[in-house]
Design an enzyme around this catalytic site. Structure first.
Site: not given
Length: 330
Positions: A131, A256, A286
């Site tokens: 990520c 993020h 996500n």
């Protein structure tokens, strides 16, 4: 009879370039799959309540890739959009970095295929920092350009996370999604990408993993939440110090997009209530490495940030890895 294609001229990027004073993002591009999945559908698959998803994570809808949407094809579309945004030609790109952790196979790499799809005479390599992959890729691009090794770098983050999560797993199924975004980095007379603050903690690698035996993502959510919401504050502070900027000088914070509560906790730590905070997770889920550039692109398109605005980018995730840097909005 041998039907293989004849020999092709090998393009060698070995031009001697002077070091550059800085590097800057000059264009952004994004690709969001057409299929929108709301919480009712995701909740049914995971046998949870739709409102529970919104309250626990902050996601209300997400994008799922269609069968034709591969990691490479989504990356190429995002890269094409970034080139168009910068009014740049593919010939200006001599390096393609693909940040991803969701390629279906370790070989061949995706970046070379993205370069071919865009007709870029480029070196291409994949980068897997999960990520925080886009932040890592951006730091590498900045270093390559400033050193004179590359004259133009296309940093693309693309993920097809739905291949690696089980829809019935309440910890991952309703949260992860698909998409891609890209940034074109070119030399600049002044820095537009500031020094990166980054690191890793492999002692916690097991908190987010895809075991070979199952091929499905597993995450220990509570421990990851505590780590991301509390332990990573010094990384944000370090990124500001390296750029010689205070949080109040920022125009936006783009972390993020893992969890809305984590985003709010990190934003509160900055102590700069007037800045824009990216909360793209509500409509995108996500998207792992793609989440930071997707959120950055969305903020710019909304008009909340404009060219030249200082923006703090912050990625963190499996590895465990983390990276933050301040950039100037293209």
């Amino acid at each position: 009879m041998d039907e293989s294609p004849g020999p092709r001229r090998v393009v060698v990027n070995a031009i001697r370039r002077p070091p550059s004073e800085g590097a800057r993002i000059v264009g952004l591009g994004a690709y969001r799959p057409a299929r929108v999945v709301g919480n009712e559908e995701a909740a049914t698959a995971a046998d949870v309540d739709a409102q529970w998803i919104a309250q626990r994570v902050g996601v209300r809808e997400r994008r799922y890739a269609e069968p034709a949407d591969t990691v490479v094809s989504m990356a190429a579309e995002a890269g094409r959009a970034a080139l168009k945004d910068a009014a740049a030609d593919a010939a200006q790109v001599d390096t393609v970095i693909l940040a991803t952790c969701s390629m279906p196979s370790p070989m061949p790499n995706g970046a070379a295929q993205v370069a071919a799809a865009l007709s870029c005479p480029a070196a291409g390599f994949d980068l897997n920092a999960a990520c925080s992959g886009f932040n890592h890729g951006l730091a590498v691009a900045d270093a390559l350009v400033r050193a004179g090794t590359s004259g133009g770098v296309l940093v693309v983050a693309a993920e097809r996370m739905t291949d690696w999560v089980a829809p019935h797993d309440r910890d991952t199924g309703p949260i992860f999604a698909d998409g891609a975004a890209a940034a074109l980095v070119l030399p600049s007379s002044e820095p537009g990408i500031f020094p990166v603050a980054w690191g890793s903690d492999g002692t916690k690698a097991g908190l987010i993993a895809i075991p070979a035996a199952t091929g499905r993502m597993e995450i220990q959510g509570r421990q990851v939440f505590r780590w991301a919401a509390n332990a990573l504050a010094p990384v944000v502070d370090a990124a500001c110090d390296l750029a010689r900027i205070t949080p109040r000088d920022l125009k936006a914070f783009v972390p993020h997009q893992a969890n809305l509560r984590i985003i709010d906790a990190q934003a509160q730590h900055l102590g700069a209530p007037a800045i824009a905070v990216a909360r793209d997770i509500t409509g995108s889920g996500n998207t792992c490495a793609a989440s930071v550039p997707l959120a950055l692109d969305a903020l710019r398109r909304s008009g909340e940030i404009t060219s030249g605005d200082p923006v703090l980018l912050f990625g963190f995730g499996a590895g465990l890895t983390y990276a933050a840097q301040i950039v100037l909005c293209p």
